[in-house]
Design a protein around this motif. Structure first.
Motif, PDB file in Angstrom:
ATOM      1  N   VAL A 313     -28.130  21.865 -96.131  1.00 33.82           N
ATOM      2  CA  VAL A 313     -26.936  21.368 -96.822  1.00 33.82           C
ATOM      3  C   VAL A 313     -26.794  22.020 -98.194  1.00 33.82           C
ATOM      4  CG1 VAL A 313     -25.884  19.315 -97.860  1.00 33.82           C
ATOM      5  CG2 VAL A 313     -26.874  19.190 -95.567  1.00 33.82           C
ATOM      6  N   ASN A 314     -27.905  22.424 -98.795  1.00 32.31           N
ATOM      7  CA  ASN A 314     -27.864  22.984-100.147  1.00 32.31           C
ATOM      8  C   ASN A 314     -26.953  24.201-100.241  1.00 32.31           C
ATOM      9  OD1 ASN A 314     -29.102  23.314-102.991  1.00 32.31           O
ATOM     10  ND2 ASN A 314     -29.480  25.306-102.053  1.00 32.31           N
ATOM     11  N   ASP A 315     -26.966  25.042 -99.221  1.00 35.76           N
ATOM     12  CA  ASP A 315     -26.174  26.268 -99.264  1.00 35.76           C
ATOM     13  C   ASP A 315     -24.805  26.124 -98.633  1.00 35.76           C
ATOM     14  OD1 ASP A 315     -27.983  27.929-100.659  1.00 35.76           O
ATOM     15  OD2 ASP A 315     -29.206  28.130 -98.855  1.00 35.76           O
ATOM     16  N   SER A 316     -24.412  24.912 -98.286  1.00 34.42           N
ATOM     17  CA  SER A 316     -23.044  24.707 -97.818  1.00 34.42           C
ATOM     18  C   SER A 316     -22.089  24.864 -99.000  1.00 34.42           C
ATOM     19  CB  SER A 316     -22.883  23.328 -97.178  1.00 34.42           C
ATOM     20  OG  SER A 316     -23.083  22.311 -98.133  1.00 34.42           O
ATOM     21  N   VAL A 317     -20.886  25.292 -98.721  1.00 37.33           N
ATOM     22  CA  VAL A 317     -19.911  25.511 -99.789  1.00 37.33           C
ATOM     23  C   VAL A 317     -19.621  24.213-100.535  1.00 37.33           C
ATOM     24  CG1 VAL A 317     -17.555  26.247-100.292  1.00 37.33           C
ATOM     25  CG2 VAL A 317     -18.888  27.464 -98.575  1.00 37.33           C
ATOM     26  N   THR A 318     -19.551  23.102 -99.804  1.00 41.83           N
ATOM     27  CA  THR A 318     -19.237  21.822-100.438  1.00 41.83           C
ATOM     28  C   THR A 318     -20.325  21.374-101.404  1.00 41.83           C
ATOM     29  OG1 THR A 318     -20.113  20.792 -98.426  1.00 41.83           O
ATOM     30  CG2 THR A 318     -17.729  20.946 -98.637  1.00 41.83           C
ATOM     31  N   LYS A 319     -21.559  21.795-101.184  1.00 45.16           N
ATOM     32  CA  LYS A 319     -22.653  21.463-102.109  1.00 45.16           C
ATOM     33  C   LYS A 319     -22.655  22.419-103.300  1.00 45.16           C
ATOM     34  CE  LYS A 319     -26.720  19.562-103.272  1.00 45.16           C
ATOM     35  NZ  LYS A 319     -27.165  20.373-104.402  1.00 45.16           N
ATOM     36  N   GLN A 320     -22.599  23.700-103.028  1.00 45.43           N
ATOM     37  CA  GLN A 320     -22.713  24.699-104.084  1.00 45.43           C
ATOM     38  C   GLN A 320     -21.531  24.657-105.057  1.00 45.43           C
ATOM     39  OE1 GLN A 320     -25.007  27.184-104.881  1.00 45.43           O
ATOM     40  NE2 GLN A 320     -26.456  26.217-103.492  1.00 45.43           N
ATOM     41  N   LYS A 321     -20.330  24.640-104.531  1.00 49.62           N
ATOM     42  CA  LYS A 321     -19.148  24.805-105.382  1.00 49.62           C
ATOM     43  C   LYS A 321     -18.650  23.506-105.989  1.00 49.62           C
ATOM     44  CE  LYS A 321     -17.319  29.144-103.620  1.00 49.62           C
ATOM     45  NZ  LYS A 321     -17.590  29.837-104.897  1.00 49.62           N
ATOM     46  N   PHE A 322     -19.174  22.376-105.547  1.00 47.16           N
ATOM     47  CA  PHE A 322     -18.701  21.097-106.084  1.00 47.16           C
ATOM     48  C   PHE A 322     -19.838  20.314-106.747  1.00 47.16           C
ATOM     49  CE2 PHE A 322     -15.741  22.318-102.761  1.00 47.16           C
ATOM     50  CZ  PHE A 322     -14.538  22.205-103.436  1.00 47.16           C
ATOM     51  N   ASP A 323     -20.837  19.926-105.979  1.00 45.40           N
ATOM     52  CA  ASP A 323     -21.946  19.152-106.529  1.00 45.40           C
ATOM     53  C   ASP A 323     -22.668  19.949-107.612  1.00 45.40           C
ATOM     54  OD1 ASP A 323     -24.202  17.610-107.038  1.00 45.40           O
ATOM     55  OD2 ASP A 323     -24.458  17.012-104.956  1.00 45.40           O
ATOM     56  N   ASN A 324     -23.146  21.115-107.270  1.00 45.05           N
ATOM     57  CA  ASN A 324     -23.931  21.908-108.221  1.00 45.05           C
ATOM     58  C   ASN A 324     -23.128  22.287-109.461  1.00 45.05           C
ATOM     59  OD1 ASN A 324     -25.756  21.716-106.156  1.00 45.05           O
ATOM     60  ND2 ASN A 324     -26.227  23.898-106.047  1.00 45.05           N
ATOM     61  N   LEU A 325     -21.879  22.605-109.288  1.00 43.88           N
ATOM     62  CA  LEU A 325     -21.060  23.070-110.416  1.00 43.88           C
ATOM     63  C   LEU A 325     -20.452  21.911-111.201  1.00 43.88           C
ATOM     64  CD1 LEU A 325     -19.682  25.346-112.000  1.00 43.88           C
ATOM     65  CD2 LEU A 325     -17.864  25.338-110.294  1.00 43.88           C
ATOM     66  N   TYR A 326     -19.581  21.139-110.559  1.00 42.32           N
ATOM     67  CA  TYR A 326     -18.821  20.116-111.285  1.00 42.32           C
ATOM     68  C   TYR A 326     -19.685  18.917-111.695  1.00 42.32           C
ATOM     69  CZ  TYR A 326     -14.781  22.798-109.758  1.00 42.32           C
ATOM     70  OH  TYR A 326     -13.876  23.800-109.548  1.00 42.32           O
ATOM     71  N   CYS A 327     -20.613  18.524-110.847  1.00 44.56           N
ATOM     72  CA  CYS A 327     -21.486  17.399-111.198  1.00 44.56           C
ATOM     73  C   CYS A 327     -22.308  17.718-112.436  1.00 44.56           C
ATOM     74  CB  CYS A 327     -22.401  17.068-110.021  1.00 44.56           C
ATOM     75  SG  CYS A 327     -23.545  15.714-110.354  1.00 44.56           S
ATOM     76  N   CYS A 328     -22.903  18.906-112.456  1.00 46.50           N
ATOM     77  CA  CYS A 328     -23.725  19.293-113.607  1.00 46.50           C
ATOM     78  C   CYS A 328     -22.867  19.536-114.842  1.00 46.50           C
ATOM     79  CB  CYS A 328     -24.540  20.536-113.271  1.00 46.50           C
ATOM     80  SG  CYS A 328     -25.742  20.250-111.941  1.00 46.50           S
ATOM     81  N   LYS A 329     -21.680  20.048-114.647  1.00 46.91           N
ATOM     82  CA  LYS A 329     -20.770  20.304-115.766  1.00 46.91           C
ATOM     83  C   LYS A 329     -20.445  19.017-116.521  1.00 46.91           C
ATOM     84  CE  LYS A 329     -16.196  22.322-116.668  1.00 46.91           C
ATOM     85  NZ  LYS A 329     -15.019  22.967-116.032  1.00 46.91           N
ATOM     86  N   GLU A 330     -20.286  17.904-115.797  1.00 48.99           N
ATOM     87  CA  GLU A 330     -19.921  16.646-116.440  1.00 48.99           C
ATOM     88  C   GLU A 330     -21.127  15.822-116.878  1.00 48.99           C
ATOM     89  OE1 GLU A 330     -16.902  14.268-114.832  1.00 48.99           O
ATOM     90  OE2 GLU A 330     -15.582  15.935-114.310  1.00 48.99           O
TER      91      GLU A 330
END
Length: 564
Positions: A313-330
């Motif tokens: 799941v880590n390398d799925s687009v929904t994990k990489q481009k949303f969770d990893n990016l936007y979650c950490c950004k906020e």
């Protein structure tokens, strides 16, 4: 809750290929006396109004409250609510300026579920504490089952920001696609993961859970899950020994054997392989969401020791481009503010790693006026950092000048003793990666260095000359250890995890071999489409001619499976 819409993409027809890459009586009476003396008539009126709203009362009863208020003022304003007296006896004496606000309502008295308020709880281990739910369940180990009501409120709030899981419950709840599944999980235990667990239960699964991080568990949420019938073994502030004990209690139950694993970091998979290898014979698959856990699965696969199919799941687009990016950004700023009260404007910061997590952190820090430097080993990510306006350097080149060092690599010993020996006084050091290996903590556990606990999850590591660094969460995940994370973004990842579990569990025998698989892009697109109604977004549909021109179906998938 988002409403179901017709434009949601259908589930995929094709399947993934293997991935390549307490107060005494006198003190209490004195405290209550001081509080009541400070009450103004207006506050008394507000308190009485609050009491009136708790139980239905007639108009005549409300008029009598004015007489009662006058009587209260005549008797030195000594106000005590009988239903709250017991709660005061439970609290430590040193409540400070929050004691009055906590006396106003039961919810503010007991709401310890947030990352910060839980820190004031008893730090003793509950391992030998016998507890039971209102239904008699005792197969769990948490801090305090009495907090279940408040954990339930936290979960309810999270549900409002997790639309896809709510839609999944509605659409698939009747079919029970996980009927017969026994899912054992090791993740962060927060309101958001609680929504995922309860969704799995609604879909037919039985769940049993431990925590993947010793600081990220929200105790009230764990209590709510236990009260709801899910066996949970976790509490905030576990020791290393407690951590592995909880996982062992989760796995070692003779009467409960899992057939699915949901892991975050690979610790549960590692423990089963080390102590209970026979469990793998009954497993249908593993779903892993962290880069650390994926590394471990790939190592097992290459060595020929991976006994079951696994979904990455880590390398799925929904994990990489949303969770990893936007979650950490906020959440990175939230974690830093709650722990250090730091002012960001003008500070010199080094972010180690410019993957999706690093990108999110850099964007948030830059927006508040920090001077951001980046370290990176990958030339492609380094070039991206340069073109985004960041200076790419080696940590040793600027370590004497920087005010903060944040690691985001997923690697080990990124910040070593040689770096920390040269840091300026008061430099903040923290980690936004999953595991606690990025900062070399072993080198700091020496006789010449003194550790001083300043706040929960905040330590000063003091050198012999008096210079100190500020270490957050003992090098563990900053945002989930020291703050909270956005529910909506986690809804995307949690929905992907749920669909991966359904796919592995329901797949006919032979479809998946003992390898690591990526979810098809059609599945990523389906998860994304479930969240679009929240924004009232409307997709443009391709014509047949346009789809033919691009060589794809007009209904998707729109990206090849190798796209990240």
């Amino acid at each position: 809750m988002a409403e179901e819409i017709d434009q949601t993409l259908p589930l995929p027809d094709e399947y993934p290929e293997p991935c390549e890459d307490v107060v005494n009586g006198d003190e209490e009476e004195e405290n209550n006396k001081h509080q009541s003396l400070k009450c103004s008539p207006n506050l008394l009126q507000m308190l009485k109004a609050a009491e009136s709203r708790r139980t239905p009362q007639s108009r005549d009863r409300e008029e009598e409250s004015g007489t009662e208020e006058t009587e209260a003022q005549k008797t030195d304003m000594q106000i005590q609510f009988n239903d709250q007296k017991h709660e005061f006896n439970k609290r430590p004496a040193n409540t400070g300026r929050r004691s009055l606000s906590r006396s106003i309502s039961r919810s503010s008295t007991d709401s310890y579920s947030s990352a910060c308020s839980e820190s004031s709880e008893d730090e003793s281990s509950p391992r030998d504490k016998l507890q039971a739910t209102s239904k008699g369940l005792s197969d769990f180990c948490i801090k305090n089952i009495q907090q279940a009501e408040f954990g339930r409120r936290e979960i309810t709030i999270a549900e409002q920001e997790m639309p896809a899981l709510m839609i999944l419950r509605k659409r698939a709840g009747g079919e029970k696609p996980l009927a017969g599944a026994k899912v054992m999980g090791c993740t962060h235990i927060t309101p958001q993961t609680a929504v995922l667990m309860e969704t799995l239960s609604r879909l037919g699964a039985q769940c049993r859970w431990a925590a993947c991080n010793i600081f990220s568990t929200q105790n009230a949420v764990a209590a709510a899950l236990a009260e709801g019938g899910i066996s949970v073994f976790a509490w905030k502030g576990e020791s290393e020994d407690d951590f592995w004990w909880c996982i062992d209690r989760c796995v070692g139950a003779e009467s409960w054997q899992p057939n699915m694993i949901l892991d975050d970091g690979g610790d549960l998979t590692h423990w089963i392989q080390k102590k209970y290898p026979s469990i793998f014979k009954k497993l249908k698959g593993i779903v892993e969401e962290s880069v650390t856990g994926i590394y471990r699965l790939y190592q097992l696969s290459k060595a020929g020791r991976l006994c079951v199919p696994a979904m990455n799941v880590n390398d799925s687009v929904t994990k990489q481009k949303f969770d990893n990016l936007y979650c950490c950004k906020e959440s990175v700023l939230d974690g830093l503010k709650r722990t250090t009260d730091v002012m960001f404007g003008g500070k010199q910061v080094v972010v180690c790693g410019y993957g999706e997590v690093g990108k999110g952190c850099c964007a948030a820090l830059k927006a508040l006026g920090t001077v951001v430097n980046v370290t990176e080993a990958d030339p492609i990510c380094a070039l991206q950092a340069c073109m985004d306006g960041f200076r790419v350097i080696k940590l040793g080149e600027v370590v004497r000048q920087v005010d903060m060092v944040i690691t985001c690599t997923g690697n080990k010993n990124v910040v070593g003793r040689e770096h920390m020996d040269r840091m300026k006084n008061g430099c903040i050091v923290c980690n936004m990666g999953h595991s606690n290996t990025e900062i070399d903590l072993v080198s700091l556990r020496t006789a010449e260095l003194r550790w001083e606990r300043v706040r929960p999850q905040v330590d000063h590591v003091i050198w012999p000359d008096g210079r100190r660094i500020v270490l957050l969460a003992e090098g563990r995940l900053l945002n989930l250890s020291c703050s909270t994370v956005p529910s909506f973004v986690l809804s995307i990842t949690a929905t992907t995890q749920a669909l991966a579990l359904i796919e592995l569990y329901s797949a006919p025998e032979g479809r998946y071999k003992q390898d690591v698989y990526l979810l098809p892009k059609k599945m990523d697109e389906y998860v994304a489409s479930l969240h679009l109604p929240t924004f009232d977004a409307h997709l443009t549909e391709l014509t047949d001619e346009q789809g033919k021109y691009l060589g794809i179906s007009k209904h998707g998938p729109y990206k090849p499976n190798y796209y990240k």
